[in-house]
Enzyme design. Structure first.
Site, mmCIF file in Angstrom:
data_model
loop_
_atom_site.group_PDB
_atom_site.id
_atom_site.type_symbol
_atom_site.label_atom_id
_atom_site.label_comp_id
_atom_site.label_asym_id
_atom_site.label_seq_id
_atom_site.Cartn_x
_atom_site.Cartn_y
_atom_site.Cartn_z
ATOM 1 N N ASP A 120 0.797 -1.188 0.017
ATOM 2 C CA ASP A 120 -0.042 -0.095 -0.203
ATOM 3 C C ASP A 120 1.003 1.243 -0.101
ATOM 4 O O ASP A 120 1.695 1.697 0.728
ATOM 5 C CB ASP A 120 -0.858 0.083 1.185
ATOM 6 C CG ASP A 120 -1.757 1.171 1.217
ATOM 7 O OD1 ASP A 120 -3.003 1.230 0.473
ATOM 8 O OD2 ASP A 120 -1.594 2.088 1.942
ATOM 9 N N GLU A 212 -2.463 -1.568 -5.931
ATOM 10 C CA GLU A 212 -3.473 -1.282 -6.365
ATOM 11 C C GLU A 212 -3.305 -0.537 -7.909
ATOM 12 O O GLU A 212 -2.414 -0.320 -8.220
ATOM 13 C CB GLU A 212 -4.122 -0.005 -5.666
ATOM 14 C CG GLU A 212 -4.925 -0.611 -4.506
ATOM 15 C CD GLU A 212 -5.353 0.636 -3.464
ATOM 16 O OE1 GLU A 212 -6.368 0.867 -3.265
ATOM 17 O OE2 GLU A 212 -4.363 1.124 -2.998
ATOM 18 N N ASP A 294 -3.536 1.421 6.756
ATOM 19 C CA ASP A 294 -2.731 1.161 5.208
ATOM 20 C C ASP A 294 -2.384 -0.407 5.450
ATOM 21 O O ASP A 294 -2.313 -1.049 4.631
ATOM 22 C CB ASP A 294 -1.444 1.967 5.262
ATOM 23 C CG ASP A 294 -1.860 3.493 5.132
ATOM 24 O OD1 ASP A 294 -2.914 3.831 4.518
ATOM 25 O OD2 ASP A 294 -0.881 4.110 5.476
#
Ligand SMILES: [Zn+2]
Length: 363
Positions: A120, A212, A294
């Site tokens: 992340d 992501e 996170d």
């Protein structure tokens, strides 16, 4: 000169309808005052001296380097690299020479062939890993950033050039601009160095990395500087991971951009409808889990890898950063869950020749 010829040809082809894509305008004049001086050599004697601290370029001769070119020299010596061109460029108050090199890479496998890591990318930390590790921003970055901002403010108080009235910049402005430019370059270098260290380490260690996908719409919508910087860093991390996992025999998985990695509970899978950016702690009403925001997101990302391996799709897709990267096929390599053993991660096709750039600083 070569660039001008290319520009003119693009313009002519575009007018004649021979060129696909966006309309190409007439080449702009490149002012010596406004553009960074740079020159590229593709022919002639380009080499690294045996002491690794000098390079020889056509017309310019022998140049002393600020950083050793030993890594490039080693590859040239054992025949796994060939220099295609060299570019000398002024930037951030220094001269840089960069080489475009064709490299023969050895086949490699990640150190931990079964390992999955969710990454992340954040603002406060450079990245939070599903292993629980917090990767900090490079040391001195905050101080360098502070200095860059204060020099920028100092610059704005001085008399700059005005294209409308034709006013030239004052000497004080030029000196301040040079100082601000150097500070700016230092911030960029520190940041780039931090990203490279992180991505190299991740790609060497883990077989599967999950991040992501880039939220382009969100990026355009937000105007907060810190967030923009983080997004830019994120795009770069993803790009580097795509080619480095290719080099190391691992794979990169991208979570769908609509996958709610932050809003999902990594403990029970409950999805929250709302989670404010200011909420740094994730608290699950369903199972009572309290976890760093996170860290929670990175755990969810890591969990997606198992889903990808059983379903073959779902909210993740395996792919490289872009068409230019030649890792696409390699990143997409699929493994059956539980059947891969050490050494079998070598489902990666033999590495071909890839072209990459090696940087070295010159005085
Ligand atoms: Zn929960």
């Amino acid at each position: 000169m070569e660039a001008l010829a290319r520009g003119l040809k693009n313009w002519a082809d575009s007018r004649g309808g021979a060129r696909a894509g966006r309309v190409v305008r007439f080449p702009r004049f490149k002012s010596r005052r406004r553009t960074a001086p740079s020159v590229r050599f593709t022919t002639g004697a380009i080499r690294v001296e045996p002491d690794r601290m000098h390079v020889v370029l056509p017309r310019l001769g022998r140049l002393k380097l600020h950083e050793s070119a030993r890594k490039l020299a080693r590859r040239l010596d054992n025949g796994t690299a060939r220099i295609m061109s060299a570019t000398v460029r002024r930037g951030g108050g220094r001269w840089h020479v960069s080489f475009t090199v064709e490299v023969e890479r050895a086949e490699r496998a990640p150190a931990r062939p079964r390992s999955v890591v969710g990454v992340d990318v954040g603002i406060k930390h450079l990245a939070v890993l599903s292993t629980g590790e917090l990767v900090d921003n490079p040391r001195h970055l905050a101080a360098a950033h502070q200095r860059m901002r204060s020099l920028g403010r100092a610059l704005s108080r001085k008399t700059g050039p005005d294209r409308r009235t034709g006013r030239r910049a004052s000497k004080r402005w030029e000196r301040a601009a040079a100082r601000a430019g150097r500070a700016h370059a230092r911030v960029a270098h520190l940041r780039r160095d931090g990203l490279h260290k992180l991505t190299t380490r991740l790609a060497r260690e883990h077989a599967t990395i999950v991040v992501e996908d880039l939220n382009v719409v969100g990026m355009l919508a937000n105007r907060k500087l810190a967030r923009c910087v983080a997004d830019a860093g994120f795009a770069e991390i993803r790009r580097q991971l795509a080619y480095k996992t290719g080099w190391n025999g691992g794979r990169l998985l991208l979570a769908d951009r609509w996958y709610p990695s932050s809003k999902t509970c990594s403990g029970c899978g409950t999805v929250k409808t709302k989670l404010a950016l200011s909420e740094r702690e994730y608290t699950c009403e369903a199972c009572g889990l309290v976890i760093d925001r996170d860290r929670n997101a990175s755990l969810n990302l890591a969990a997606l890898a198992a889903e990808f391996d059983t379903v073959g799709s779902g909210p993740v897709a395996a792919r490289g950063a872009d068409q230019k990267t030649r890792v696409r096929g390699q990143v997409a390599t699929k493994r059956e869950p539980g059947t891969a053993s050490a050494g079998q991660t070598g489902t990666v096709p033999p590495q071909g020749r890839t072209t990459n750039r090696v940087f070295a600083k010159a005085h």
